[in-house]
Design a protein around this motif. Structure first.
Motif: not given
Length: 443
Positions: A348, A284, A43
């Motif tokens: 992140y 998400h 990602t």
């Protein structure tokens, strides 16, 4: 002589580098340059690719960046590096291959860039990278061949913690408690109690160590495998049963992403894995468990707690003919500003710059369901750095031994072999591979 020759070759390779050619009019320093980069699917670089136009506008460098599945990337890159090819300019230095790639001289010594003000301003600060993760990117002399973009601190995530609460229990803190929780919640509301992916040589080892076992006798000095011990056989059988008894259908073929999605969709509950795969449960868009997910440290075994703590770094292949431009990309991709931007915009978690990890913004982004997940992340990094128990994983021969572990766990889980026989076979095959590689093992 070996040391002198290596320094001479290295100095020759980098001595031809010229200072960045910024013209007086402030033009793009590398206008028209294209570099090729590669990594496994992740990602971080999915996020980063959206900002590549900013990098190109700033430097004139166009980036072709390719990502493949983890095993495919490693196989292809290992072959490319071994031939000293020039097809790649920036690569991910994979944790389990770092010892092999750096030790073989296939990576560029980045100290040449960081210690020269022509290439790197002092504000970039190489010392800002967390020491534990960064240690895998150095050789025995302390020279640096990569800078870390990911610190894979293993934690526990329970996608449906509400089911655990209803059973009158909490997140398991020991192996025994993990089984107790699995028994209590498995298949409640059609949710499997546990999930994992098929990279057993990463997922299983903390359970092996927590049970008193080990992969090698004393890495990196004594690489005699210890896979045929009673502790290893008992732990392998325990872990294989955990997967088969409490996992969703098809778990033995799950990839990282499939395991994550089994949690995000609410089909599976608990997982012990690197934090990168855990944060999406709460962040998400496709996650249906945002309100029920909870996080904690990995459970401890009778011999202690050994959560996996790995790292991956960006480096420059020795065969690259565009080392300057490649370093410009690494500087940008791993600058404090770029990392902070990816954290802020995408949440992140697995960053390696301490200035970012300790920032209020990082803690805010990783406060998930009122839990300080940033604190869990840092605790695992510090735990791994204190004792050095992850040394087993950066020795050059680990990929071969890891492959034998994967296959042994599969044979046990599918009842093809009993655990003692499967681990005895893994031990014999690992020793054979090590001896072929010229590694001395105890007999």
């Amino acid at each position: 002589m070996i040391s002198l020759r290596r320094r001479t070759i290295l100095g020759g390779a980098l001595g031809t580098l010229a200072a960045p050619h910024v013209n007086a009019q402030g033009g793009k320093p590398y206008a028209g340059t294209t570099i090729n980069g590669s990594c496994f699917q992740t990602t971080y670089f999915e996020y980063l690719k959206t900002y590549f136009p900013q990098f190109e506008e700033r430097t004139g460098i166009k980036v072709n960046f390719n990502m493949q599945a983890f095993p495919v990337y490693n196989q292809r890159t290992d072959l490319e590096l071994s031939t000293k090819g020039s097809a790649l300019d920036v690569i991910n230095c994979t944790f389990i291959y770092s010892g092999r790639w750096i030790g073989a001289g296939w990576m560029t010594n980045l100290d040449t860039f960081t210690k020269d003000a022509k290439y790197t301003p002092a504000a970039w600060d190489p010392e800002d990278f967390a020491g534990g993760p960064q240690s895998a990117m150095k050789n025995a002399k302390g020279e640096t061949f990569g800078y870390t973009w990911e610190a894979g601190a293993m934690i526990m995530g329970a996608a449906r913690y509400d089911l655990i609460e209803r059973a009158g229990l909490g997140l398991p803190k020991t192996f025994d408690e993990l089984i107790k929780v699995c028994d209590a919640v498995h298949n409640k509301e059609n949710v499997a109690a546990f999930t994992a992916d098929k990279l057993h040589h990463w997922n299983w080892i903390p359970y092996l160590m927590g049970s008193g076992g080990a992969v090698f006798k004393d890495p990196p000095d004594n690489l005699t495998p210890t896979l045929n011990t009673p502790a290893a056989a008992t732990s392998a059988e325990w872990y294989a049963n955990l997967l088969v008894k409490y996992g969703p259908d098809g778990i033995l073929s799950y990839s990282d992403d499939q395991s994550m999605r089994s949690q995000m969709s609410g089909r599976a509950n608990m997982r012990t894995q690197a934090i990168t795969w855990m944060v999406p449960l709460a962040k998400h868009d496709e996650s249906v468990v945002k309100k029920t997910v909870r996080y904690g440290l990995m459970p401890a075994g009778p011999k202690g707690n050994f959560p996996g703590s790995n790292s991956h770094g960006l480096g420059i292949p020795a065969g690259s003919k565009k080392k300057e431009a490649a370093w410009e990309f690494i500087k940008w991709a791993l600058s404090n500003e770029t990392i902070a931007m990816v954290v802020k915009n995408h949440g992140y978690p697995s960053v390696c710059r301490m200035s970012v990890i300790k920032s209020p913004e990082f803690k805010q982004v990783l406060t998930l369901n009122d839990q300080d997940v940033a604190g869990l992340f840092l605790e695992v990094l510090q735990l791994g750095g204190k004792t050095g128990y992850m040394k087993y994983r950066t020795v050059p021969v680990y990929p071969q031994v890891g492959d034998k572990i994967n296959k042994a766990i599969e044979r046990i889980a599918t009842k093809q072999q009993a655990a003692p026989e499967a681990m005895k076979q893994a031990q014999a095959e690992a020793i054979q591979d090590l001896q072929k590689a010229g590694i001395k093992v105890d007999t």
